[in-house]
Enzyme design. Structure first.
Site, mmCIF file in Angstrom:
data_model
loop_
_atom_site.group_PDB
_atom_site.id
_atom_site.type_symbol
_atom_site.label_atom_id
_atom_site.label_comp_id
_atom_site.label_asym_id
_atom_site.label_seq_id
_atom_site.Cartn_x
_atom_site.Cartn_y
_atom_site.Cartn_z
ATOM 1 N N TYR A 1 0.745 -1.275 -0.359
ATOM 2 C CA TYR A 1 -0.022 0.006 -0.103
ATOM 3 C C TYR A 1 0.453 0.951 0.001
ATOM 4 O O TYR A 1 0.691 1.633 -0.541
ATOM 5 C CB TYR A 1 -1.207 0.056 1.375
ATOM 6 N N LYS B 1 1.240 4.134 -3.164
ATOM 7 C CA LYS B 1 0.851 5.805 -2.555
ATOM 8 C C LYS B 1 1.665 6.717 -2.923
ATOM 9 O O LYS B 1 1.671 7.709 -3.456
ATOM 10 C CB LYS B 1 -0.008 5.529 -1.113
#
Length: 297
Positions: free
Chosen positions: A155, A159
């Site tokens: 993640y 991002k």
């Protein structure tokens, strides 16, 4: 007349949470919204809510985890509304696992849904906006997790990539009048239910209305926001902040370059005080005395 009256907007992952908030608020402000969610029934539910309040929206169930799905999504916006003015890349999943246990599938799934879908949707939308000839707006979604967060290698990497793509696209697309910005939102969603502290323990967060992220998004999509591009903003809760751009800090210069002995002599005193704690929670830098592996048993 609403702030984004008549604009045609695509929102990915909009069946719940922050994406739903975007769709509802933008429709209230006069936008025509394509509500995308892989769970089509959820997207249809949002559309019904919007229509019940006098807004205009259509549901879309294309899988934004594929290029074909992303291109079909943008294509539906153009075929239904005649154009696309903004694309909001909101969809996301988590597959949290500590680094040493994370699988290729867990990494690839998260990176594909976050980073690659952002690339695919934005490319299709930007080509259409360029051809329309009157500009447009792309809004990406990053997270403070890209600064480092326990159990989120996949993640955090996705991002961070999204933030970096934002800066690059803002440079490349300015010539076409296309603005590219990014938000790091806060809101209570199914994803925040997986939150952990710095030690990897589950934590319970207070309720944050996901729709509080959308006012700035609406402003950036509007004609009033046509001066804003290449930025990352913190939104949601009671905050509205701008994230500092990545930049080099204090720099030591040595004529002729740096050799091993000069690094050993000057590095700790020269740059040591500048080192930052990493991760979402940042107490003072903790490793001046060294970082060692645990002793072998």
């Amino acid at each position: 007349m609403g702030l984004v009256e008549g604009k045609s907007v695509v929102v990915t992952g909009a069946g719940r949470g922050i994406g739903r908030g975007h769709s509802m608020v933008l429709a209230e402000q006069g936008a025509r919204v394509v509500v995308n969610d892989v769970d089509l029934s959820e997207a249809e539910g949002v559309v019904k809510e919007i229509e019940s309040q006098g807004g205009k929206a259509i549901a879309n169930g294309d899988d934004i985890g594929t290029r074909a799905g992303c291109e079909a999504l943008v294509g539906q916006c153009i075929s239904e509304f005649g154009r696309i003015d903004a694309a909001i890349n909101n969809a996301g999943i988590v597959r949290d696992r500590s680094f040493l246990k994370m699988t290729d599938a867990e990494f690839d799934d998260v990176f594909r849904i976050h980073a690659k879908s952002t690339f695919w949707v934005s490319q299709a939308a930007a080509i259409a906006m360029r051809d329309q000839g009157d500009g447009g707006c792309i809004i990406n979604t990053t997270s403070g997790a890209h600064m480092g967060n326990f159990g989120q290698t996949n993640y955090a990497a996705a991002k961070g990539a999204i933030a970096s793509m934002t800066y690059t696209w803002a440079l490349e697309l300015a010539r076409y009048g296309i603005r590219v910005n990014c938000i790091a939102p806060a809101g209570s969603t199914r994803m925040t239910a997986t939150a952990k502290d710095a030690d990897g323990n589950d934590i319970e967060l207070p309720f944050w209305d996901p729709a509080l992220n959308t006012p700035l998004v609406a402003y950036m999509i509007s004609d009033e926001g046509n001066w804003v591009t290449g930025q990352v903003f913190a939104t949601g809760m009671e905050r509205l902040g701008v994230m500092r751009q990545p930049t080099f800090g204090k720099t030591l210069v040595r004529e002729g370059g740096w050799d091993i002995e000069s690094v050993r002599r000057f590095f700790k005193d020269g740059l040591g005080p500048e080192l930052e704690r990493f991760g979402l929670t940042k107490p003072p830098y903790a490793f001046y005395d060294g970082l060692s592996a645990p002793a072998k048993k």
